[in-house]
Write an enzyme that holds these catalytic residues in place. Structure first.
Site, PDB file in Angstrom:
ATOM      1  N   GLU A  32       1.716  10.755   4.197  1.00  0.00           N
ATOM      2  CA  GLU A  32       1.917  10.118   2.894  1.00  0.00           C
ATOM      3  C   GLU A  32       1.264  10.966   1.813  1.00  0.00           C
ATOM      4  O   GLU A  32       0.219  11.600   2.046  1.00  0.00           O
ATOM      5  CB  GLU A  32       1.287   8.714   2.915  1.00  0.00           C
ATOM      6  CG  GLU A  32       1.384   8.009   1.564  1.00  0.00           C
ATOM      7  CD  GLU A  32       1.081   6.514   1.609  1.00  0.00           C
ATOM      8  OE1 GLU A  32       0.666   6.015   2.675  1.00  0.00           O
ATOM      9  OE2 GLU A  32       1.269   5.856   0.573  1.00  0.00           O
ATOM     10  N   ASN A  77       2.794   3.164   0.493  1.00  0.00           N
ATOM     11  CA  ASN A  77       2.788   2.569  -0.842  1.00  0.00           C
ATOM     12  C   ASN A  77       3.191   3.596  -1.907  1.00  0.00           C
ATOM     13  O   ASN A  77       3.767   3.245  -2.930  1.00  0.00           O
ATOM     14  CB  ASN A  77       1.398   2.016  -1.172  1.00  0.00           C
ATOM     15  CG  ASN A  77       1.011   0.854  -0.265  1.00  0.00           C
ATOM     16  OD1 ASN A  77       1.861   0.274   0.404  1.00  0.00           O
ATOM     17  ND2 ASN A  77      -0.267   0.522  -0.235  1.00  0.00           N
ATOM     18  N   ASN A 177       9.062   0.485   1.328  1.00  0.00           N
ATOM     19  CA  ASN A 177       7.864   0.309   2.148  1.00  0.00           C
ATOM     20  C   ASN A 177       7.190  -1.018   1.819  1.00  0.00           C
ATOM     21  O   ASN A 177       6.964  -1.321   0.632  1.00  0.00           O
ATOM     22  CB  ASN A 177       6.869   1.444   1.847  1.00  0.00           C
ATOM     23  CG  ASN A 177       5.551   1.268   2.579  1.00  0.00           C
ATOM     24  OD1 ASN A 177       5.496   1.401   3.800  1.00  0.00           O
ATOM     25  ND2 ASN A 177       4.495   0.939   1.850  1.00  0.00           N
ATOM     26  N   GLU A 178       6.885  -1.793   2.827  1.00  0.00           N
ATOM     27  CA  GLU A 178       6.096  -3.036   2.682  1.00  0.00           C
ATOM     28  C   GLU A 178       6.471  -3.819   1.431  1.00  0.00           C
ATOM     29  O   GLU A 178       5.607  -4.216   0.646  1.00  0.00           O
ATOM     30  CB  GLU A 178       4.593  -2.704   2.670  1.00  0.00           C
ATOM     31  CG  GLU A 178       4.119  -2.112   3.978  1.00  0.00           C
ATOM     32  CD  GLU A 178       2.598  -1.993   4.109  1.00  0.00           C
ATOM     33  OE1 GLU A 178       1.881  -2.118   3.095  1.00  0.00           O
ATOM     34  OE2 GLU A 178       2.132  -1.781   5.250  1.00  0.00           O
ATOM     35  N   TYR A 249      -2.482  -2.773  11.688  1.00  0.00           N
ATOM     36  CA  TYR A 249      -3.748  -2.036  11.770  1.00  0.00           C
ATOM     37  C   TYR A 249      -4.765  -2.906  12.505  1.00  0.00           C
ATOM     38  O   TYR A 249      -4.921  -4.086  12.167  1.00  0.00           O
ATOM     39  CB  TYR A 249      -4.256  -1.679  10.365  1.00  0.00           C
ATOM     40  CG  TYR A 249      -3.393  -0.634   9.680  1.00  0.00           C
ATOM     41  CD1 TYR A 249      -3.555   0.718   9.954  1.00  0.00           C
ATOM     42  CD2 TYR A 249      -2.382  -1.012   8.793  1.00  0.00           C
ATOM     43  CE1 TYR A 249      -2.749   1.680   9.347  1.00  0.00           C
ATOM     44  CE2 TYR A 249      -1.581  -0.054   8.176  1.00  0.00           C
ATOM     45  CZ  TYR A 249      -1.770   1.287   8.462  1.00  0.00           C
ATOM     46  OH  TYR A 249      -0.971   2.243   7.861  1.00  0.00           O
ATOM     47  N   GLU A 297       4.013   2.009  11.124  1.00  0.00           N
ATOM     48  CA  GLU A 297       2.606   2.240  10.741  1.00  0.00           C
ATOM     49  C   GLU A 297       1.743   1.492  11.739  1.00  0.00           C
ATOM     50  O   GLU A 297       1.860   0.264  11.855  1.00  0.00           O
ATOM     51  CB  GLU A 297       2.305   1.730   9.326  1.00  0.00           C
ATOM     52  CG  GLU A 297       2.717   2.689   8.246  1.00  0.00           C
ATOM     53  CD  GLU A 297       2.247   2.273   6.856  1.00  0.00           C
ATOM     54  OE1 GLU A 297       1.106   1.790   6.724  1.00  0.00           O
ATOM     55  OE2 GLU A 297       3.044   2.434   5.920  1.00  0.00           O
ATOM     56  N   GLN A 351      -2.299   7.781   9.981  1.00  0.00           N
ATOM     57  CA  GLN A 351      -1.389   8.807   9.545  1.00  0.00           C
ATOM     58  C   GLN A 351      -1.687  10.080  10.356  1.00  0.00           C
ATOM     59  O   GLN A 351      -2.282   9.966  11.422  1.00  0.00           O
ATOM     60  CB  GLN A 351      -1.580   9.025   8.054  1.00  0.00           C
ATOM     61  CG  GLN A 351      -1.220   7.762   7.237  1.00  0.00           C
ATOM     62  CD  GLN A 351      -1.103   8.024   5.733  1.00  0.00           C
ATOM     63  OE1 GLN A 351      -1.148   9.146   5.279  1.00  0.00           O
ATOM     64  NE2 GLN A 351      -0.970   6.963   4.953  1.00  0.00           N
TER      65      GLN A 351
END
Ligand code: AHR
Length: 503
Positions: A32, A77, A177-178, A249, A297, A351
């Site tokens: 990212e 993000n 994304n999200e 996560y 992710e 990442q």
């Protein structure tokens, strides 16, 4: 108590009990534009270790050994505020922008063409995300065209003038994304997201009908909109989507190591819940189309949470230092993906460099973290079909995840070989392991590696870079077609056993 051994664990594997082929893309990564992932990570023309393209040769070498497959880019993000046009063309003409996702300075010295050139060199399958935050479906389609249209079209000609005449042929695309997250630039409710994603799908597939699409699923199962969001977006778009994006996560705020080490159970649950939704939507669909999961992710992340870059270029963001227990949780995620090989077709360790990453840089130094070794132990043994493993052995009660077996396992059947991955979740007891196959006999050990450390919190630092690492493991013995070993407490062992199938 050190020196104690758990009651034996028996692993029983029938070689005909196949789950599915393990999709190579399950060993993907994520780059990212954030913190020091790109700048001072993969790309640092000022480093004495930079190559002609400005990339850090030591970082690329370490990444190469990790054998990551699909590489997601450019966010995260970040993508929700990114204008991809800023990052192509002559570098001297590219604007510097304020990145609203991470409150940082984005110089745009690295962009789509640099990423795709790097992917080509590294053998990564690019997984491009389009901006459905403050970006439009039209601009998303223009990016597909920039990447995939032939010369003779406006975008194809522009790409050619920027040095790449042939289309890149990018087949994997994420629709934002999200977008369920209120932190996301341009956050939408499910209904509005479906409308926007539908339009983007139409325009992107008009450019290239063969692209595969990943729709935003829930960012976290703790959100109040989980799993209603997933059901809504799949019901709205399911027939056109190849994958539902999944993020997770792992956190250990309560310093509860036994519970943390059982995190794979939470991953199992999330995969199974979301798969049920994929199947429900498939069942209701007239075409019978089925979407799979893209776990794009995942990692351990809870110590460095601040998103503020204070307007700096390449600020230190989310630079987690990983320890032994984190590495075993990473193994737990991978074990779960292999156990669900019929459902999870893509997964990206979040990442790759510096930002929640297996590799850290400091000036021209590089640090290989504990989770690097866990990932490598899997990715170097990844080809084949996932097999069911029946585990009979001691268990323990966790605070929130129910009963967990001390052994957390998965298996892959390759050509004349079985790869087995076993985590011993016990902090202080060794594990006596017996492995028995049905339908094949074990001939010998081809290779075995072990990752462990002196304590759950032991970690590598620039001062002590080799405290936690994988080493070759010679604890297996094979006799009468079966194998046994004693695994150290708090360890991950990966073993490749040569086998011969029963006639
Ligand atoms: O990986 C860091 C961030 O975590 C990503 O940008 C975002 O998608 C997630 O919330």
């Amino acid at each position: 108590m050190a020196g104690m051994t758990l009651r034996p664990t028996n692993l029983f594997i029938e070689v005909d009990q196949k789950i599915a082929e393990v999709d190579p893309r399950v060993f993907g990564g994520f780059l990212e534009h954030m913190g020091r992932a790109i700048y001072e990570g993969v790309y640092d023309p000022t480093s004495r270790l930079a190559d002609d393209a400005g990339c850090r040769t030591d970082v690329l070498e370490a990444l190469r050994k990790l054998k990551m497959t699909a590489m997601r880019y450019p966010g995260g993000n970040f993508v929700s505020g990114y204008n991809w046009r800023d990052g192509v063309g002559p570098k001297g003409e590219r604007p510097t922008r304020f990145d609203r996702a991470w409150f940082s300075k984005e110089t745009n010295m690295f962009g789509t063409d640099e990423f795709l050139a790097l992917s080509e060199r590294m053998g990564w399958t690019p997984m491009m995300a389009v901006n459905l935050g403050n970006g439009s479906p039209t601009e998303a389609a223009a990016l597909v065209s920039y990447c995939n249209s032939s010369q003779g079209s406006e975008m194809g000609d522009w790409r050619a003038s920027n040095g790449h005449p042939a289309p890149y042929g990018i087949s994997l695309w994420c629709l934002g994304n999200e977008m369920d997250g209120i932190w996301q630039i341009g956050h939408l409710n499910a209904k509005k997201y479906v409308e926007k994603a539908k339009e983007a799908t139409r325009l992107m597939r008009e450019v290239d009908p063969d692209i595969e699409l990943v729709v935003c699923g829930s960012s976290d199962p703790m959100l109040p909109t989980y799993p209603a969001w997933d059901r809504s977006v799949l019901s709205g778009l399911g027939d056109e989507m190849n994958y539902l994006s999944v993020h997770r996560y792992a956190r250990n705020f309560r310093r509860d190591t036994p519970q943390f080490l059982a995190f794979g159970l939470a991953v199992d649950k999330q995969i199974e819940e979301l798969n049920r939704i994929c199947l429900e939507v498939q069942h209701q669909s007239e075409t019978g189309h089925r979407s799979f999961l893209s776990f794009d992710e995942w990692n351990v992340w809870y110590r460095h949470l601040s998103p503020f870059g204070w307007g700096q270029r390449a600020p230190h963001l989310l630079e987690e230092t990983y320890n032994v227990e984190d590495a075993l949780v990473v193994a737990g995620f991978l074990n779960s993906f292999i156990r669900h090989a019929d459902v999870v077709k893509i997964a990206n360790l979040s990442q790759a460099v510096n930002v929640v990453a297996p590799i850290r840089t400091r000036g021209d130094d590089i640090l290989i973290q504990s989770i690097y070794y866990a990932f490598e132990m899997f990715s170097s043994r990844s080809e084949g079909e996932a097999l069911k493993v029946s585990t009979d052995g001691p268990r323990y009660q966790t605070r929130k995840l129910g009963m967990a077996t001390f052994a957390d396992t998965s298996a892959i059947l390759g050509d004349g070989v079985i790869h087995l991955f076993i985590v011993n979740r016990s902090v202080d007891e060794s594990m006596a392991l017996e492995i028995e196959l049905q339908g094949a006999t074990i001939l010998n050990v081809l290779s075995a590696d072990c990752l462990t450390g002196p304590s759950p919190k032991a970690k590598n630092t620039f001062a002590r870079p080799n405290l936690v690492r994988s080493t070759s493991f010679d604890g297996f013995s094979v006799s009468s077609g079966s194998a046994d070993a004693t695994l150290p407490p708090l360890s991950l062992v990966a073993v490749s056993l040569s086998i011969v199938k029963a006639p």
